[in-house]
Scaffold this motif. Structure first.
Motif, PDB file in Angstrom:
ATOM      1  N   LYS A 155       0.828  -1.211   0.000  1.00  0.00           N
ATOM      2  CA  LYS A 155       0.000   0.000   0.000  1.00  0.00           C
ATOM      3  C   LYS A 155       0.857   1.254   0.000  1.00  0.00           C
ATOM      4  CE  LYS A 155      -4.150  -1.665   2.410  1.00  0.00           C
ATOM      5  NZ  LYS A 155      -4.976  -1.523   3.636  1.00  0.00           N
ATOM      6  N   ALA A 156       1.890   1.272   0.851  1.00  0.00           N
ATOM      7  CA  ALA A 156       2.723   2.470   0.974  1.00  0.00           C
ATOM      8  C   ALA A 156       3.433   2.801  -0.333  1.00  0.00           C
ATOM      9  CB  ALA A 156       3.740   2.275   2.098  1.00  0.00           C
ATOM     10  N   VAL A 157       4.051   1.791  -0.923  1.00  0.00           N
ATOM     11  CA  VAL A 157       4.811   2.037  -2.148  1.00  0.00           C
ATOM     12  C   VAL A 157       3.887   2.214  -3.344  1.00  0.00           C
ATOM     13  CG1 VAL A 157       6.625   1.148  -3.653  1.00  0.00           C
ATOM     14  CG2 VAL A 157       6.731   0.715  -1.193  1.00  0.00           C
ATOM     15  N   LEU A 158       2.804   1.452  -3.394  1.00  0.00           N
ATOM     16  CA  LEU A 158       1.880   1.549  -4.516  1.00  0.00           C
ATOM     17  C   LEU A 158       1.158   2.895  -4.531  1.00  0.00           C
ATOM     18  CD1 LEU A 158       0.970  -0.164  -6.888  1.00  0.00           C
ATOM     19  CD2 LEU A 158      -0.864  -1.089  -5.473  1.00  0.00           C
ATOM     20  N   SER A 159       0.927   3.470  -3.362  1.00  0.00           N
ATOM     21  CA  SER A 159       0.296   4.797  -3.296  1.00  0.00           C
ATOM     22  C   SER A 159       1.171   5.849  -3.961  1.00  0.00           C
ATOM     23  CB  SER A 159       0.011   5.174  -1.840  1.00  0.00           C
ATOM     24  OG  SER A 159      -0.942   4.311  -1.267  1.00  0.00           O
ATOM     25  N   ASP A 160       2.486   5.764  -3.714  1.00  0.00           N
ATOM     26  CA  ASP A 160       3.414   6.692  -4.383  1.00  0.00           C
ATOM     27  C   ASP A 160       3.404   6.476  -5.892  1.00  0.00           C
ATOM     28  OD1 ASP A 160       4.123   7.745  -1.944  1.00  0.00           O
ATOM     29  OD2 ASP A 160       5.853   6.443  -1.682  1.00  0.00           O
ATOM     30  N   PHE A 161       3.337   5.225  -6.289  1.00  0.00           N
ATOM     31  CA  PHE A 161       3.309   4.895  -7.711  1.00  0.00           C
ATOM     32  C   PHE A 161       2.067   5.484  -8.380  1.00  0.00           C
ATOM     33  CE2 PHE A 161       1.677   1.883 -10.934  1.00  0.00           C
ATOM     34  CZ  PHE A 161       2.692   1.983 -11.881  1.00  0.00           C
ATOM     35  N   ILE A 162       0.925   5.389  -7.709  1.00  0.00           N
ATOM     36  CA  ILE A 162      -0.336   5.903  -8.260  1.00  0.00           C
ATOM     37  C   ILE A 162      -0.274   7.419  -8.421  1.00  0.00           C
ATOM     38  CG2 ILE A 162      -2.802   6.196  -7.791  1.00  0.00           C
ATOM     39  CD1 ILE A 162      -2.741   3.471  -6.403  1.00  0.00           C
ATOM     40  N   GLU A 163       0.272   8.107  -7.427  1.00  0.00           N
ATOM     41  CA  GLU A 163       0.340   9.572  -7.469  1.00  0.00           C
ATOM     42  C   GLU A 163       1.161  10.078  -8.651  1.00  0.00           C
ATOM     43  OE1 GLU A 163       1.765  10.949  -3.754  1.00  0.00           O
ATOM     44  OE2 GLU A 163      -0.021  10.341  -2.626  1.00  0.00           O
ATOM     45  N   GLN A 164       2.093   9.275  -9.123  1.00  0.00           N
ATOM     46  CA  GLN A 164       2.974   9.696 -10.219  1.00  0.00           C
ATOM     47  C   GLN A 164       2.433   9.334 -11.593  1.00  0.00           C
ATOM     48  OE1 GLN A 164       6.792   7.931  -9.371  1.00  0.00           O
ATOM     49  NE2 GLN A 164       6.843   8.749  -7.294  1.00  0.00           N
ATOM     50  N   ARG A 165       1.219   8.812 -11.656  1.00  0.00           N
ATOM     51  CA  ARG A 165       0.674   8.319 -12.920  1.00  0.00           C
ATOM     52  C   ARG A 165      -0.131   9.392 -13.659  1.00  0.00           C
ATOM     53  NH1 ARG A 165       3.759   5.615 -11.737  1.00  0.00           N
ATOM     54  NH2 ARG A 165       4.526   6.449 -13.677  1.00  0.00           N
ATOM     55  N   THR A 166       0.359  10.601 -13.685  1.00  0.00           N
ATOM     56  CA  THR A 166      -0.319  11.687 -14.395  1.00  0.00           C
ATOM     57  C   THR A 166      -0.487  11.338 -15.869  1.00  0.00           C
ATOM     58  OG1 THR A 166       0.635  13.305 -12.886  1.00  0.00           O
ATOM     59  CG2 THR A 166      -0.243  14.129 -14.963  1.00  0.00           C
ATOM     60  N   GLY A 167      -1.726  11.410 -16.348  1.00  0.00           N
ATOM     61  CA  GLY A 167      -2.015  11.078 -17.734  1.00  0.00           C
ATOM     62  C   GLY A 167      -2.433   9.645 -17.948  1.00  0.00           C
ATOM     63  N   ASP A 168      -2.247   8.789 -16.950  1.00  0.00           N
ATOM     64  CA  ASP A 168      -2.634   7.379 -17.054  1.00  0.00           C
ATOM     65  C   ASP A 168      -4.027   7.165 -16.477  1.00  0.00           C
ATOM     66  OD1 ASP A 168      -0.160   6.872 -18.093  1.00  0.00           O
ATOM     67  OD2 ASP A 168       0.685   6.033 -16.256  1.00  0.00           O
ATOM     68  N   ARG A 169      -4.665   6.109 -16.938  1.00  0.00           N
ATOM     69  CA  ARG A 169      -5.915   5.664 -16.330  1.00  0.00           C
ATOM     70  C   ARG A 169      -5.626   4.401 -15.536  1.00  0.00           C
ATOM     71  NH1 ARG A 169     -10.529   5.437 -20.825  1.00  0.00           N
ATOM     72  NH2 ARG A 169      -8.953   4.164 -21.847  1.00  0.00           N
TER      73      ARG A 169
END
Length: 328
Positions: A118-132
């Motif tokens: 959860k901790a690492v995946l949350s950071d990954f999600i925040e950086q997905r600008t432009g992705d769905r």
């Protein structure tokens, strides 16, 4: 920049004049206006004069305001660069009982596997600008928690609310992959990616992993598989007393799924390893370089409409006052 959405409506401006020209001349017979409520006023005894075939400046102004409102005046702001058209990524996260095993070092202490993911995946999600992004959770079976969306905050919230045992304690890898493919079935876009995170082997579900793999391959979907779990034997699990240390991980299956779909298999033994995996995904699946712009616009039709309403109201008030002041 200022513009009208439907400027052709200004062709209606001469319409009142045309109607007056086409209207037959008024009869010379006097017509009495009888209003019972105003019998005491001279209005009741006045004859209505034939109307001349022209409009007053006030009436032309009202008509101009109404036509302007109908043409929808709009203010266009400066163009804004939109995020590049990115990837469609479906995240499939394992919620089986073994994910409670506390063998992952995070912030100076050992935490369970799901907490670290959860901790690492949350950071990954925040950086997905432009992705769905979409989110699938699986245990005894798989279910769609969040459909593909650019609302990254909602995806993060749904992930953080996920709990071990929410969908059972087993591991349905085949169902998770099959559901991911199904959600992509109506999408023709390229860069369709599934990121499947698990710490075990397929022990439940209605769909065999090999059959799900066949579906993914036919749809042209890349699957990146991530095996979660440390080799540290100190792990403790609420559902499995004592640690498995990742020994139940079916790496052969995960490697096979990744290889057959054109993806890659990663082994995440700690936080640093998981972060490195996400960085590799950015390199392997670059965002399209095509740029799109958007111009925010504000509709201004209510300004001329309100002015027309105020002028009409003011004219009615003044006419009423003049009528009341006239001698009987």
């Amino acid at each position: 920049m200022f513009e009208f959405s439907w400027p052709w409506l200004f062709l209606l401006l001469p319409l009142p004049l045309l109607l007056l020209l086409l209207k037959p001349a008024a009869s010379s017979n006097n017509t009495r206006l009888r209003i019972p409520g105003f019998a005491q006023h001279s209005l009741n005894n006045q004859s209505i004069e034939p109307r001349s075939r022209r409009l007053s400046l006030f009436e032309w102004l009202l008509w101009l305001l109404l036509v302007s409102a109908a043409a929808n005046p709009t203010w266009l702001d400066e163009p804004i660069l939109l995020p590049n058209e990115g990837r469609d990524i479906m995240l499939a996260v394992d919620l089986s009982g073994s994910m409670t095993e506390q063998d992952m070092a995070y912030n100076g202490q050992y935490v369970d596997r799901l907490t670290m993911v959860k901790a690492v995946l949350s950071d990954f999600i925040e950086q997905r600008t432009g992705d769905r992004l979409g989110l699938i959770l699986f245990g005894d079976t798989a279910f769609l928690q969040t459909p593909l969306t650019r609302d990254l905050k909602t995806v993060t919230k749904m992930l953080n609310e996920a709990q071990i045992g929410l969908v059972g304690r087993a591991t349905a890898i085949g169902d998770a992959l099959g559901l991911s493919v199904k959600r992509f079935a109506s999408k023709d876009d390229s860069n369709r990616i599934v990121v499947l995170l698990t710490d075990g082997q397929n022990t439940a579900g209605n769909l065999n992993p090999d059959d799900a793999l066949l579906l993914a391959r036919e749809e042209g979907i890349k699957v990146y598989t991530i095996g979660v779990g440390s080799d540290n034997p100190r792990g403790f699990s609420l559902f499995n007393m004592g640690g498995s240390g990742g020994s139940n991980l079916d790496e052969r299956l995960l490697k096979n799924i990744a290889d057959d779909t054109g993806g890659l298999y990663f082994r995440a033994k700690d936080v640093a390893g998981l972060k490195q995996i996400y960085a590799e995904l950015d390199k392997l699946e670059p965002i399209s370089a095509d740029e799109k712009t958007f111009r925010p616009q504000s509709s201004l039709f209510y300004y001329p409409l309100l002015i027309a309403i105020l002028l009409i109201s003011l004219n009615v008030m003044l006419s009423t006052l003049r009528a009341l002041k006239e001698p009987n």
